[in-house]
Design an enzyme around this catalytic site. Structure first.
Site, PDB file in Angstrom:
ATOM      1  N   ASP A  11      33.375  19.104  49.432  1.00  0.00           N
ATOM      2  CA  ASP A  11      34.761  18.680  49.650  1.00  0.00           C
ATOM      3  C   ASP A  11      35.546  18.853  48.346  1.00  0.00           C
ATOM      4  O   ASP A  11      35.181  18.271  47.315  1.00  0.00           O
ATOM      5  CB  ASP A  11      34.778  17.214  50.095  1.00  0.00           C
ATOM      6  N   ASP A 130      39.813  22.928  52.771  1.00  0.00           N
ATOM      7  CA  ASP A 130      39.234  22.331  51.560  1.00  0.00           C
ATOM      8  C   ASP A 130      37.861  21.719  51.747  1.00  0.00           C
ATOM      9  O   ASP A 130      37.381  21.020  50.849  1.00  0.00           O
ATOM     10  CB  ASP A 130      40.183  21.272  51.003  1.00  0.00           C
ATOM     11  N   GLU A 131      37.185  21.973  52.860  1.00  0.00           N
ATOM     12  CA  GLU A 131      35.836  21.414  53.030  1.00  0.00           C
ATOM     13  C   GLU A 131      34.966  22.334  53.867  1.00  0.00           C
ATOM     14  O   GLU A 131      35.435  23.020  54.772  1.00  0.00           O
ATOM     15  CB  GLU A 131      35.884  20.008  53.632  1.00  0.00           C
TER      16      GLU A 131
END
Length: 406
Positions: A11, A130-131
């Site tokens: 993350d 973003d992960e």
């Protein structure tokens, strides 16, 4: 099965804000809020010696209906978090720096970190800008030292991200399954690396608040607390039959299994999506009239995020869907089928707005969602649009409406 796997959840730390700090390193250590429009960009003056002086906007001067996209950890310490109304954020942190969103840059850095990671660990499940999840099982081998090897691999992944992006950090959770890894990646943010095995669930997972579990929202957490369940340990110790009776068979059993750290979901490396959606459950129930401005800003933001997901994954869609959940937990959906596929936030917002006109808005809402389905590759969609423009001279603007409720 789970105990034999090594799954990572990676993350990125305050991703959008961190990308902005690469551009404006002088803001490091300051409360920064991202969510303004282009008119909130800093003013730049070139001095006689060639250096650039920047004047940044302050959040306290903000006026409008926007919502916070993200914030640095310094701003979060002041109570400013994503999806918070900007006017409320301005009251909490008037001296915070306000920056506009720049999704082109965020997508670029997303591609960079994912390419760097998959060069080391190719079995990746993309969960957003973003992960990601990574299956490291084949890379760590077997034996008593596998978790030491997993930790070393986690360090390599973090360094690869830092090198590829020019200094961005991420937090990594390494556990036997996706559920535990997502929890573990939050343990030591920012720039954290946490390894957790099934033997440590009671000591490290059970003390967590029940609401920390992805899938337990504010309302469910309140219902659990009403029967004395405040932590995941409290939840794990309850009779599963009681949970099934109170929450239904599917959700009740999921609560029981999740509290014990059980999750057999695989890391899905390739799949053709049937739809792309974004939804949010509000911290408090919002009234369609009293909270109209805030709901409108959240609605627009959801459409923007769906459009961003479509662009990142290379799809367009013909059907736009709206999802509402009322304060009595009743859920209603509406769809609008378009004659031609769309990808942009404005078109999605307009079609979803047409759907909104066909649902009752006579009570408070606890969830709002937007979905695009009937997907096709962006290149194919572009060809259809070009063909329509050649044949008709303009793009059609007709809605064929269908209703569903659940």
């Amino acid at each position: 099965m789970s105990a034999d796997r090594v799954i990572a959840h990676l993350d990125m730390d305050a991703f959008y804000a961190s990308v902005e700090l690469l551009r404006y390193p002088e803001l490091r250590g300051l409360p920064v809020v991202v969510g303004g429009g282009r008119d909130h960009a800093p003013r730049e003056t070139v001095l006689p010696d060639g250096t650039v002086r920047r004047e940044f906007r302050r959040l306290g001067g903000y006026a409008g209906r926007g919502v916070v996209t993200t914030a640095t950890y310094e701003a979060r310490a002041l109570g400013v978090n994503s999806a918070l109304g900007m006017m409320k954020a301005a009251a909490l942190a008037p001296d915070a720096i306000l920056l506009p969103t720049d999704f082109d840059q965020y997508r670029r850095h997303s591609r960079l970190f994912k390419a760097a990671v998959t060069a080391i660990a190719p079995r990746m499940e993309d969960r957003g800008i973003d992960e990601i999840y990574l299956d490291l099982t084949d890379l760590t081998g077997t034996g008593p030292d596998r978790w030491d090897r997993a930790r070393d691999l986690g360090r390599q992944l973090k360094q690869a991200v830092r090198d590829a992006t020019g200094g961005l950090t991420c937090s990594v959770g390494l556990t036997p399954n996706k559920l535990l890894s997502k929890l573990a990646s939050e343990f030591d943010k920012p720039d954290g690396l946490t390894v957790l095995t099934t033997a440590e669930i009671e000591a490290r997972i059970w003390p967590l608040a029940a609401r920390k579990l992805n899938g337990i929202g504010p309302k469910a957490a309140a219902k659990l607390e009403a029967i004395g369940i405040r932590t995941l340990g409290d939840l794990a110790r309850r009779d599963p039959a009681e949970l099934v009776e109170r929450f239904g068979r599917s959700y009740g059993l999921w609560l029981h299994h999740s509290a014990h750290g059980r999750d057999e979901r695989p890391v899905v490396t390739e799949s053709e999506p049937k739809s792309i959606s974004r939804e949010t459950t509000f911290e408090r129930d919002l009234h369609p009239r009293a909270d109209r401005e805030l709901l409108g800003a959240i609605f627009t933001r959801l459409c923007e995020r769906v459009a961003d997901d479509l662009a990142r994954k290379g799809y367009a869609g013909r059907t736009i869907g709206l999802k509402l959940r009322y304060d009595d937990f009743r859920t209603v959906t509406r769809d609008a089928s378009l004659p031609l596929p769309v990808t942009d936030a404005k078109s999605i917002r307009r079609a979803a707005g047409e759907c909104l006109k066909r649902v009752p808005l006579d009570r408070k809402l606890r969830l709002l969602g937007v979905r695009v389905s009937a997907l096709l590759p962006a290149a194919e969609a572009a060809a259809l649009l070009e063909q329509a423009q050649v044949q008709r001279g303009v793009t059609p603007d007709l809605f064929a409406q269908t209703d569903t409720a659940g």
